[in-house]
Design a protein around this motif. Structure first.
Motif, short mmCIF file in Angstrom:
data_model
loop_
_atom_site.label_atom_id
_atom_site.label_comp_id
_atom_site.label_asym_id
_atom_site.label_seq_id
_atom_site.Cartn_x
_atom_site.Cartn_y
_atom_site.Cartn_z
N ALA A 197 0.82 -1.20 0.00
CA ALA A 197 0.00 0.00 0.00
C ALA A 197 0.86 1.26 0.00
O ALA A 197 0.54 2.25 -0.67
CB ALA A 197 -0.93 0.00 1.21
N GLU A 198 1.96 1.23 0.74
CA GLU A 198 2.85 2.39 0.77
C GLU A 198 3.50 2.62 -0.59
O GLU A 198 3.64 3.76 -1.04
CB GLU A 198 3.92 2.19 1.85
N ALA A 199 3.88 1.53 -1.26
CA ALA A 199 4.47 1.66 -2.59
C ALA A 199 3.45 2.18 -3.59
O ALA A 199 3.77 2.99 -4.46
CB ALA A 199 5.02 0.30 -3.04
N PHE A 200 2.22 1.73 -3.47
CA PHE A 200 1.16 2.20 -4.37
C PHE A 200 0.87 3.68 -4.15
O PHE A 200 0.65 4.44 -5.09
CB PHE A 200 -0.11 1.38 -4.14
N PHE A 222 -5.23 -3.85 3.10
CA PHE A 222 -4.57 -3.02 2.09
C PHE A 222 -5.18 -1.62 2.07
O PHE A 222 -4.46 -0.62 2.03
CB PHE A 222 -4.68 -3.67 0.71
N ARG A 223 -6.50 -1.55 2.10
CA ARG A 223 -7.18 -0.25 2.03
C ARG A 223 -6.84 0.61 3.24
O ARG A 223 -6.56 1.80 3.10
CB ARG A 223 -8.69 -0.45 1.92
N MET A 260 -3.75 5.29 5.42
CA MET A 260 -2.75 5.82 6.35
C MET A 260 -1.55 6.38 5.59
O MET A 260 -1.02 7.44 5.93
CB MET A 260 -2.29 4.72 7.31
N ALA A 261 -1.12 5.67 4.54
CA ALA A 261 0.01 6.15 3.74
C ALA A 261 -0.31 7.47 3.06
O ALA A 261 0.54 8.36 2.95
CB ALA A 261 0.39 5.09 2.70
N GLU A 262 -1.55 7.63 2.59
CA GLU A 262 -1.97 8.87 1.94
C GLU A 262 -1.97 10.03 2.92
O GLU A 262 -1.58 11.15 2.58
CB GLU A 262 -3.37 8.70 1.33
#
Length: 210
Positions: free
Chosen positions: A27-30, A78-79, A84-86
């Motif tokens: 998810a962080e890479a995406f 994943f969502r 959180m990454a966003e």
């Protein structure tokens, strides 16, 4: 021991592939991937096969094609990790923007500011905003010299007093009084310099006599 699920990030633009062993890393890479690279994420679970969890959609705008990333609802882990990454990415971008504004403000010598004058129009980027002043870097049309103009904040109307307005090109005009009227300049207006005021007045006089 049961094989673990894997996530594969594919960028359609260059056909590159990255594989991850957990939802958080994928998810962080995406989140970091540029939407223009058209990234997608597929989760592979032993015994269940492959499952699409995230991708990119194409948007047709007035200026051409654009791309937007989205995440499906089938993989909660994943969502949640992507959301959180966003949030972290947005905070990082805001911190960089704030640092840029602070650096820009340090370029202003507050002891050498010139006051705005009635009848003049000033064009240039907003360099800093204090409790009393809007500081604008103006380029003199005749000499080409740059001067930092202090506009009294209480006398300037229509200025969007937000942090993101700093650094943007504005026009602040004082046509008849000490009241200034501000507006942000559009990219098309920045491609050519405004006509000198005496020339503009001359043109207007010719038009009236026709």
């Amino acid at each position: 021991m049961m094989a673990k699920e894997t996530y594969t990030l594919v960028k359609a633009a260059d056909k590159s592939r990255e594989q991850f062993g957990d939802a958080k890393s994928a998810a962080e890479a995406f989140s970091k991937a540029n939407a223009a690279e058209k990234p997608t994420v597929v989760k592979t679970t032993p015994g269940k096969g492959a499952e699409f969890v995230a991708g990119t959609s194409e948007i047709k705008g007035a200026t051409g094609k654009d791309f937007s990333k989205y995440v499906g609802h089938t993989d909660k882990a994943f969502r949640d990790a992507w959301n959180m990454a966003e949030v972290h990415r947005e905070k990082g971008a805001q911190a960089l923007e704030a640092a840029g504004r602070e650096n820009q403000a340090t370029q202003v010598d507050m002891n050498k500011l010139e006051k705005s004058e009635i009848g003049k129009t000033y064009r240039g980027p907003i360099m800093a905003v204090t409790a009393e002043f809007i500081v604008q870097r103006h380029t003199d049309e005749k000499s080409g010299n740059q001067v930092d103009i202090a506009h009294d904040k209480v006398n300037v109307f229509n200025y969007s007093d937000k942090s993101e307005s700093i650094g943007k090109e504005h026009q602040i005009a004082y046509p008849h009084s000490k009241s200034g009227f501000a507006r942000e300049l559009q990219p098309s207006e920045l491609q050519k310099a405004p006509a000198p005021q005496h020339e503009a007045g001359k043109t207007a006089s010719i038009e009236r006599t026709r």
